[in-house]
Design an enzyme around this catalytic site. Structure first.
Site, PDB file in Angstrom:
ATOM      1  N   ARG A  15       0.970  -1.200  -0.027  1.00 54.71           N
ATOM      2  CA  ARG A  15      -0.003   0.180   0.081  1.00 54.71           C
ATOM      3  C   ARG A  15       0.991   1.470   0.106  1.00 54.71           C
ATOM      4  O   ARG A  15       0.208   2.279  -0.199  1.00 54.71           O
ATOM      5  CB  ARG A  15      -1.181  -0.133   1.020  1.00 54.71           C
ATOM      6  N   GLN A  73      13.264 -14.002   5.849  1.00 56.01           N
ATOM      7  CA  GLN A  73      12.087 -15.038   5.866  1.00 56.01           C
ATOM      8  C   GLN A  73      11.598 -14.823   4.410  1.00 56.01           C
ATOM      9  O   GLN A  73      10.879 -13.960   3.761  1.00 56.01           O
ATOM     10  CB  GLN A  73      10.751 -13.941   6.692  1.00 56.01           C
ATOM     11  N   ARG A 332      27.292  27.300   1.664  1.00 56.80           N
ATOM     12  CA  ARG A 332      27.601  25.976   1.378  1.00 56.80           C
ATOM     13  C   ARG A 332      28.663  25.311   2.024  1.00 56.80           C
ATOM     14  O   ARG A 332      29.452  25.781   2.863  1.00 56.80           O
ATOM     15  CB  ARG A 332      28.140  25.662  -0.197  1.00 56.80           C
TER      16      ARG A 332
HETATM   17  C1  UD1 Z   1      -0.758  -8.064  13.692  1.00 54.44           C
HETATM   18  C2  UD1 Z   1      -1.500  -9.013  14.572  1.00 54.44           C
HETATM   19  C3  UD1 Z   1      -2.824  -8.322  15.243  1.00 54.44           C
HETATM   20  C4  UD1 Z   1      -2.405  -6.807  15.683  1.00 54.44           C
HETATM   21  C5  UD1 Z   1      -1.664  -5.971  14.527  1.00 54.44           C
HETATM   22  C6  UD1 Z   1      -1.087  -4.640  15.458  1.00 54.44           C
HETATM   23  C7  UD1 Z   1      -0.876 -11.186  14.292  1.00 54.44           C
HETATM   24  C8  UD1 Z   1      -1.344 -12.646  13.746  1.00 54.44           C
HETATM   25  N1  UD1 Z   1      -1.769 -10.375  14.297  1.00 54.44           N
HETATM   26  O1  UD1 Z   1      -1.922  -8.053  12.859  1.00 54.44           O
HETATM   27  O2  UD1 Z   1      -3.230  -9.205  16.435  1.00 54.44           O
HETATM   28  O3  UD1 Z   1      -3.336  -6.423  16.403  1.00 54.44           O
HETATM   29  O4  UD1 Z   1      -0.623  -6.879  13.836  1.00 54.44           O
HETATM   30  O5  UD1 Z   1      -0.696  -4.202  14.106  1.00 54.44           O
HETATM   31  O6  UD1 Z   1       0.214 -11.192  14.587  1.00 54.44           O
HETATM   32  N2  UD1 Z   1       5.114  -9.596   8.915  1.00 54.44           N
HETATM   33  C9  UD1 Z   1       6.260 -10.312   8.653  1.00 54.44           C
HETATM   34  N3  UD1 Z   1       6.245 -11.633   8.260  1.00 54.44           N
HETATM   35  C10 UD1 Z   1       4.975 -12.138   7.905  1.00 54.44           C
HETATM   36  C11 UD1 Z   1       3.893 -11.329   8.171  1.00 54.44           C
HETATM   37  C12 UD1 Z   1       4.147 -10.324   9.046  1.00 54.44           C
HETATM   38  O7  UD1 Z   1       7.473  -9.685   8.974  1.00 54.44           O
HETATM   39  O8  UD1 Z   1       5.037 -13.209   7.325  1.00 54.44           O
HETATM   40  C13 UD1 Z   1       5.280  -8.387   9.707  1.00 54.44           C
HETATM   41  C14 UD1 Z   1       4.911  -7.167   8.857  1.00 54.44           C
HETATM   42  O9  UD1 Z   1       5.760  -6.589   7.930  1.00 54.44           O
HETATM   43  C15 UD1 Z   1       4.425  -6.261   9.627  1.00 54.44           C
HETATM   44  C16 UD1 Z   1       3.997  -7.217  11.004  1.00 54.44           C
HETATM   45  O10 UD1 Z   1       4.774  -8.197  10.816  1.00 54.44           O
HETATM   46  O11 UD1 Z   1       5.321  -5.341  10.052  1.00 54.44           O
HETATM   47  C17 UD1 Z   1       2.645  -7.133  11.089  1.00 54.44           C
HETATM   48  O12 UD1 Z   1       2.148  -8.052  10.128  1.00 54.44           O
HETATM   49  P1  UD1 Z   1       0.663  -7.715   9.605  1.00 54.44           P
HETATM   50  O13 UD1 Z   1       0.338  -8.760   8.512  1.00 54.44           O
HETATM   51  O14 UD1 Z   1       0.367  -6.361   9.397  1.00 54.44           O
HETATM   52  O15 UD1 Z   1      -0.281  -8.088  10.848  1.00 54.44           O
HETATM   53  P2  UD1 Z   1      -1.905  -7.854  11.249  1.00 54.44           P
HETATM   54  O16 UD1 Z   1      -2.707  -8.664  10.352  1.00 54.44           O
HETATM   55  O17 UD1 Z   1      -1.871  -6.300  10.993  1.00 54.44           O
END
Ligand code: UD1
Ligand code: CA
Length: 457
Positions: A15, A73, A332
């Site tokens: 996004r 990852q 500068r």
């Molecule tokens: C997650 C939490 C949710 C919380 C929210 C807060 C989980 C399952 N859910 O949801 O409870 O309220 O964050 O913002 O943990 N990321 C990785 N690798 C992955 C997936 C995610 O590095 O495989 C990182 C993303 O880049 C991000 C963070 O983890 O920085 C959160 O991931 P995201 O998919 O945004 O989780 P939410 O669905 O928002």
């Protein structure tokens, strides 16, 4: 107790609609990842692991100085899967701190509070009450108000969706248990992901206490998923910095039109900063300094009683006490002004030193120059320091007076108390205390007549 910090930075950031990984986008000119790293690096006895996915090379190359283990990852299969990648770096006796590289404003005090609650039998979870909890995992508590589990929005019942206390994702977990729970994660949920949040239920089943802490301010736990959120957190961060400066005694004419993209390393009393000023890099500001509207100041040392008039651009320069710069001046890199120097409008100075009391007040370019004290440089004076291949030095000694519209063809030395006549092109050294000028003789043609327009037929 060792802390093992795991920073999740693998998200793609679709996004953001950007070519670069999300966590390289910046707040106050500093990448999101670096904000989180710098905060956590202040913790003692802390081993940091960064979980990256997209754009690993560009991420690592722009953060080579970080003392961290980089772990890839390859596929983003969920937050639980992301933390699983760090298992080899976790010791059983560690307290594992989970942070997110796209949550940049989290404060050290909040993290310290969270860590103080965690131990070998206690998991500490950072939660927050949101007026609009949509999209977040909800904190489900039992009748004794003990945490039972976290339910993701997509898996939540209508009843659970009414809960306003949400998971920030930030937690401190005992290492031995975390490793055990991570290995037991399943992805049989609405999103087919390995949820880190499932470890809460496992903790409860293992009689590990789950305790919660809250941040002082909601913005500490907000993440960046798009440019609007990036902007919101930029303004929040700038407002915080402005508040700190005002507390230290700085007058900001408009705190919402002030940006600090770096650090004020020294600050005097009674500093006044007008609207739309941007300070960048490392800045040192003396007493009674006034910075006018619209100035961009980067890596500068500003002495006491300096006045910078509106719309100046200053980069890598020193301005001595009592000096006055601008409006519309550009200093500068490598410019050093001593005390009581005046630099006026449309003046550019580069890699030059200007000694005490000298004045360059209008429309001049001074480059690669050593200027003595009490020199007066007339309007439109140019040092011609570059022949297209090499740069040359100009030396202007104490007490020199340079008439307007003079070119100094470097290398050239203007000796003490010399006067240069206006309109001169100076190619040879000018001797001490004499008038030197190079100027075609003025002639007047008697009887000369202006041409007249031909009559059209
Ligand atoms: C997650 C939490 C949710 C919380 C929210 C807060 C989980 C399952 N859910 O949801 O409870 O309220 O964050 O913002 O943990 N990321 C990785 N690798 C992955 C997936 C995610 O590095 O495989 C990182 C993303 O880049 C991000 C963070 O983890 O920085 C959160 O991931 P995201 O998919 O945004 O989780 P939410 O669905 O928002
Ligand atoms: Ca998220």
């Amino acid at each position: 107790m060792r802390i093992s910090t795991i920073i999740l930075a693998a998200g793609k950031g679709t996004r953001m609609r950007s070519d670069k990984p999300k966590v390289l986008h910046a707040i106050a000119n500093k990448p999101l990842l670096r904000h989180v790293y710098d905060m956590s690096a202040q913790l003692q006895n802390n081993a940091i692991t960064i979980i990256y996915g997209h754009g690993g090379d560009v991420l690592k190359s722009s953060h080579v100085d970080l003392a961290a283990t980089w772990t890839e990852q390859r596929e983003q299969l969920g937050t639980g899967h992301a933390v699983q990648q760090a298992i080899p770096t976790i010791e059983d006796t560690d307290t594992v701190l989970i942070l997110y590289a796209d949550v940049p404003l989290l404060k050290l005090v909040t993290v310290e509070r969270l860590l103080s609650l965690a131990n070998a039998k206690t998991l500490a979870l950072l939660t927050v009450n949101l007026a609009d909890p949509a999209g977040y995992g909800r904190i489900v508590r039992n009748e004794q108000s003990q945490v039972e589990k976290i339910v993701e929005e997509k898996d939540a019942s209508a009843q659970e969706k009414t809960i306003h206390e949400v998971n920030t994702g930030i937690m401190a977990v005992p290492g031995a248990y975390l490793k055990k729970w991570l290995q037991a994660l399943k992805n049989n949920n609405a999103q087919g992901e390995f949820y880190l949040t499932d470890i809460i239920e496992m903790a409860v089943a293992d009689n590990v206490s789950v305790v919660t802490a809250q941040p002082e301010h909601e913005d500490e736990v907000l993440g960046v998923n798009n440019r609007a959120q990036l902007n919101y957190l930029e303004r929040s961060y700038q407002a915080q910095q402005a508040a700190v400066l005002m507390e230290k005694g700085v007058t900001l004419m408009d705190a919402s039109r002030f940006d600090l993209r770096g650090e004020i390393v020294a600050l005097g009393q009674d500093v006044i900063i007008d609207v739309n000023v941007i300070l960048e890099g490392k800045i040192s500001i003396g007493n009674n300094v006034h910075i006018g509207a619209g100035c961009c100041v980067k890596n500068a040392v500003i002495g006491d009683n300096v006045e910078i008039l509106p719309n100046c651009v200053i980069d890598d320069a020193e301005i001595g006490a009592g000096s006055r710069v601008g409006p519309f001046a550009r200093l500068r890199p490598g410019t050093i002004l001593a005390e009581q120097v005046h630099v006026g409008n449309f003046v550019e100075i580069k890699k030059s030193t200007v000694a005490q009391g000298s004045k360059v007040n209008h429309l001049s370019y001074i480059g690669d120059t050593t200027m003595g004290s009490n020199v007066n440089v007339g309007a439109g004076t140019i040092t011609c320091n570059y022949d297209g291949v090499n740069k040359y030095q100009t030396i202007i000694e104490d007490g020199v007076f340079i008439g307007s519209n003079t070119q100094l063809i470097a290398p050239v030395t203007i000796a003490k108390n010399a006067t240069l006549g206006a309109g001169s092109t100076i190619t040879k050294d000018a001797p001490e205390s004499q008038l030197t000028l190079s100027r075609a003789k003025q002639v007047s043609i008697a009887g000369w007549q202006r041409p007249v327009k031909k009559e059209s037929k």
